[in-house]
Design an enzyme around this catalytic site. Structure first.
Site, mmCIF file in Angstrom:
data_model
loop_
_atom_site.group_PDB
_atom_site.id
_atom_site.type_symbol
_atom_site.label_atom_id
_atom_site.label_comp_id
_atom_site.label_asym_id
_atom_site.label_seq_id
_atom_site.Cartn_x
_atom_site.Cartn_y
_atom_site.Cartn_z
ATOM 1 N N VAL A 1 0.682 -1.127 -0.098
ATOM 2 C CA VAL A 1 0.014 -0.171 -0.011
ATOM 3 C C VAL A 1 0.948 1.547 0.023
ATOM 4 O O VAL A 1 0.655 2.206 -0.675
ATOM 5 C CB VAL A 1 -0.839 0.018 1.122
ATOM 6 C CG1 VAL A 1 -1.615 1.244 1.367
ATOM 7 C CG2 VAL A 1 -2.010 -0.848 1.230
ATOM 8 N N ALA B 1 -18.169 -17.146 -9.685
ATOM 9 C CA ALA B 1 -18.035 -18.465 -8.585
ATOM 10 C C ALA B 1 -16.458 -18.815 -8.962
ATOM 11 O O ALA B 1 -16.028 -18.772 -10.031
ATOM 12 C CB ALA B 1 -18.837 -19.483 -8.829
ATOM 13 N N LYS C 1 -14.382 1.196 4.971
ATOM 14 C CA LYS C 1 -13.338 0.261 4.348
ATOM 15 C C LYS C 1 -13.934 -1.126 4.593
ATOM 16 O O LYS C 1 -13.854 -1.943 3.925
ATOM 17 C CB LYS C 1 -12.003 0.557 5.003
ATOM 18 C CG LYS C 1 -10.912 -0.448 4.739
ATOM 19 C CD LYS C 1 -10.713 -0.311 3.198
ATOM 20 C CE LYS C 1 -10.021 -1.666 2.811
ATOM 21 N NZ LYS C 1 -8.326 -1.606 2.129
ATOM 22 N N GLY D 1 -9.388 -15.287 -1.550
ATOM 23 C CA GLY D 1 -8.022 -15.216 -0.845
ATOM 24 C C GLY D 1 -7.396 -14.050 -0.768
ATOM 25 O O GLY D 1 -8.370 -12.953 -0.888
ATOM 26 N N THR E 1 -1.296 -4.464 8.994
ATOM 27 C CA THR E 1 -2.142 -4.881 10.082
ATOM 28 C C THR E 1 -2.672 -6.232 10.187
ATOM 29 O O THR E 1 -3.803 -6.471 9.529
ATOM 30 C CB THR E 1 -3.286 -3.861 10.158
ATOM 31 O OG1 THR E 1 -4.218 -3.935 8.962
ATOM 32 C CG2 THR E 1 -2.930 -2.383 10.327
ATOM 33 N N ASN F 1 -15.093 -4.146 2.017
ATOM 34 C CA ASN F 1 -14.641 -5.422 1.771
ATOM 35 C C ASN F 1 -15.348 -6.591 2.136
ATOM 36 O O ASN F 1 -15.408 -7.677 1.509
ATOM 37 C CB ASN F 1 -13.212 -5.510 2.500
ATOM 38 C CG ASN F 1 -12.106 -5.047 1.636
ATOM 39 O OD1 ASN F 1 -12.448 -4.655 0.570
ATOM 40 N ND2 ASN F 1 -10.757 -4.996 2.229
ATOM 41 N N LEU G 1 -19.365 -11.733 -8.808
ATOM 42 C CA LEU G 1 -20.150 -12.904 -8.816
ATOM 43 C C LEU G 1 -19.708 -13.857 -9.644
ATOM 44 O O LEU G 1 -20.474 -14.631 -10.203
ATOM 45 C CB LEU G 1 -21.505 -12.236 -9.378
ATOM 46 C CG LEU G 1 -22.555 -11.389 -8.598
ATOM 47 C CD1 LEU G 1 -23.845 -10.939 -9.311
ATOM 48 C CD2 LEU G 1 -22.828 -12.300 -7.158
ATOM 49 N N CYS H 1 -6.189 -9.116 1.891
ATOM 50 C CA CYS H 1 -7.339 -8.362 2.790
ATOM 51 C C CYS H 1 -8.539 -9.066 3.128
ATOM 52 O O CYS H 1 -8.867 -9.299 4.039
ATOM 53 C CB CYS H 1 -7.452 -7.204 1.543
ATOM 54 S SG CYS H 1 -6.213 -6.253 1.324
HETATM 55 C C1 UDX Z 1 -9.492 -6.254 -2.152
HETATM 56 C C2 UDX Z 1 -10.559 -5.162 -2.506
HETATM 57 O O1 UDX Z 1 -11.066 -5.336 -3.915
HETATM 58 C C3 UDX Z 1 -9.815 -3.800 -2.450
HETATM 59 O O2 UDX Z 1 -10.642 -2.805 -2.707
HETATM 60 C C4 UDX Z 1 -9.098 -3.692 -1.083
HETATM 61 O O3 UDX Z 1 -8.353 -2.492 -0.807
HETATM 62 C C5 UDX Z 1 -8.044 -4.961 -1.047
HETATM 63 O O4 UDX Z 1 -8.874 -6.124 -0.832
HETATM 64 P P1 UDX Z 1 -7.519 -7.700 -3.567
HETATM 65 O O5 UDX Z 1 -7.576 -8.457 -2.186
HETATM 66 O O6 UDX Z 1 -6.615 -7.196 -4.326
HETATM 67 O O7 UDX Z 1 -8.618 -6.386 -3.096
HETATM 68 O O8 UDX Z 1 -8.571 -8.568 -4.650
HETATM 69 P P2 UDX Z 1 -9.956 -8.688 -5.168
HETATM 70 O O9 UDX Z 1 -9.778 -8.282 -6.609
HETATM 71 O O10 UDX Z 1 -10.923 -7.745 -4.464
HETATM 72 O O11 UDX Z 1 -10.256 -10.315 -5.084
HETATM 73 C C6 UDX Z 1 -10.196 -10.803 -3.694
HETATM 74 C C7 UDX Z 1 -10.529 -12.255 -3.634
HETATM 75 O O12 UDX Z 1 -11.892 -12.612 -4.169
HETATM 76 C C8 UDX Z 1 -9.720 -13.050 -4.765
HETATM 77 O O13 UDX Z 1 -9.254 -14.373 -4.281
HETATM 78 C C9 UDX Z 1 -10.538 -13.386 -5.907
HETATM 79 O O14 UDX Z 1 -9.935 -14.225 -6.599
HETATM 80 C C10 UDX Z 1 -11.900 -13.589 -5.256
HETATM 81 N N1 UDX Z 1 -13.129 -13.209 -6.240
HETATM 82 C C11 UDX Z 1 -13.117 -11.989 -6.708
HETATM 83 C C12 UDX Z 1 -13.845 -14.306 -6.818
HETATM 84 O O15 UDX Z 1 -13.429 -15.207 -6.407
HETATM 85 N N2 UDX Z 1 -14.765 -13.787 -7.534
HETATM 86 C C13 UDX Z 1 -15.372 -12.577 -7.990
HETATM 87 O O16 UDX Z 1 -16.014 -12.572 -8.577
HETATM 88 C C14 UDX Z 1 -14.379 -11.720 -7.398
#
Ligand code: UDX
Length: 431
Positions: free
Chosen positions: A11, A256, A208, A261, A87, A212, A254, A264
């Protein structure tokens, strides 16, 4: 305005490089001297599209960006200091470990010589920014600082774009003076008419976690619907598409898959519910989302186990928790590989960017040079991360050197009918 970013992790570095791109003189600080000397050579410690170029541009050309291990020197003349340290979840606990935040707050308090803003950008539970204020107040007079909450919404893999073209910027302040300074800071975004949402500090901190957790809820929800679709012979991709057209629902998040993971969602979902518990509030939906996501990977492993022989060799495509990153934290792909390995399977794997990180932690997988190598002489192929380079593999050719033509497409990036036409047994997700 002169900016200081404390904590040169993911970040912090994205924030620092992007503020330099906005035209601000920015210093990124970290106690890790090796990291700082590498950064001064333009070496970014992680893979993020566009970061290397941005670092080099502002380090060498504009010279707006610099890196230092001395907070004291960096803070001379600072107008805004951002806290961007990690964190993580506390060991064996759900809530966030804030020890780095407290430590940095204390160090900042020793170096404030004139008025400045101290901004929490790390994802911190409600109440943290006010506690930072208390720590600083012990050493600094009230007139010389204000605290602000300004959470980031950066997605790995598209973080620079998310910073420069955000959907919104959230600013939690206690007074007009600090709100105006933050509005001035984000003025470069006015041109794009980015909504700047001004709130109280507590509201900003909650926005925030609520954001999430809501996104994680969408993912966990559609994954459960995928299970139902599989059971009744429906197609979850069509369900998502039709649901998403409804503007009240929206089409994003949406898809699947094997569960969410990354660094965050898993941590923030747990920390949100743990914080709420301290105020005697039961976030039962958030709790259920966490539980559902935990079970998800076991169910996926069971599906693979039930459809392969126990001593089979599996070709695993993708190790990062999502495409366009080398981050393997809480990667469902790695969790799945470990579960299968424990069940007697041999794992051959490949990832375009995450191999080095995976090799450091997991020695029991066979790491391959290419996706094709990872599929060679396997009894089944698992597509675990939807990297673009996995989207157009020539399965006709691959089919000539696998032991058995089976594909588990955890991200639904292939058309099952087409693969079945060339002799594969295709297992999609929720279809
Ligand atoms: C996330 C938030 O989107 C971001 O705004 C925040 O600041 C940090 O956490 P990130 O962890 O980079 O970002 O990934 P993101 O694209 O949000 O995906 C998170 C997880 O959800 C991934 O494992 C991804 O594979 C999964 N996911 C996401 C799905 O399985 N299906 C989806 O439709 C979208």
């Amino acid at each position: 305005m002169k900016l200081v970013i404390v904590g040169s992790g993911y970040v912090g570095l994205v924030t620092g490089a992007c503020f330099a791109e906005f035209g601000y003189k920015t210093i990124c600080v970290d106690t890790d001297e090796k990291r700082i000397s590498n950064l001064n050579l333009g070496k970014c410690p992680f893979y993020e599209p566009g970061m290397d170029d941005l670092l080099l541009k502002h380090l060498n050309n504009t010279k707006l960006l610099s890196f230092s291990s001395s907070l004291k020197e960096s803070m001379i003349d600072a107008d805004i200091v951002f806290i961007t340290v990690g964190t993580p979840s506390r060991r064996l606990e759900d809530d966030a470990d804030l020890s780095y935040v407290w430590k940095v707050a204390e160090q900042i308090s020793l170096n404030i010589k004139k008025y400045c803003l101290v901004v929490t950008k790390s994802t911190v539970p409600v109440g943290t920014t006010k506690h930072v204020k208390k720590i600083i107040e012990k050493k600094v007079i009230k007139e010389n600082f204000d605290v602000v909450s300004n959470p980031e919404f950066l997605r790995e893999g598209s973080a620079i774009n998310d910073f420069i073209r955000p959907d919104r910027v959230v600013i939690g302040t206690e007074n007009k003076k600090s709100e105006n300074m933050m509005r001035e800071l984000y003025r470069p975004l006015y041109l794009r008419e980015t909504p700047l949402v001004s709130t109280s500090i507590e509201t900003s901190e909650i926005i925030k976690y609520a954001s999430n957790s809501f996104l994680a809820t969408k993912v966990a929800f559609i994954n459960e619907i995928a299970d139902l679709c599989e059971a009744v012979g429906a197609n979850v991709q069509d369900v998502s598409k039709a649901m998403g057209i409804d503007q009240r629902i929206g089409s994003k998040f949406l898809n699947a898959g094997p569960g969410y993971g990354g660094s965050c969602f898993p941590k923030d979902v747990k920390a949100f519910s743990s914080t709420a518990k301290k105020y005697n509030i039961n976030l039962s939906i958030v709790n259920a989302v966490h539980q559902s996501n935990q079970e998800r990977i076991n169910n996926i492993a069971t599906k693979i186990i039930n459809n392969t022989n126990s001593n089979a060799t599996l070709g695993l495509l993708g190790l990062s928790f999502k495409p366009n990153t080398d981050d393997i934290r809480e990667s469902t792909s790695i969790k799945l590989a470990l579960l299968l390995k424990n069940n007697g399977y041999t794992i051959k794997c490949y990832d375009p960017e995450a191999m080095e990180n995976a090799k450091k932690e997991f020695s029991s997988f066979a790491y391959c040079e290419t996706a094709i190598d990872a599929c060679n002489k396997t009894d089944a192929i698992i597509i675990a991360t939807e990297w673009n380079e996995f989207r157009a593999l020539n399965f006709e050719t691959i089919g000539k050197f696998v032991n058995d033509k089976k594909i588990f497409d955890l991200r639904n990036i292939y058309n099952g009918n087409e693969l079945e036409k060339i002799g594969y047994k295709y297992y999609g997700t929720g279809k």
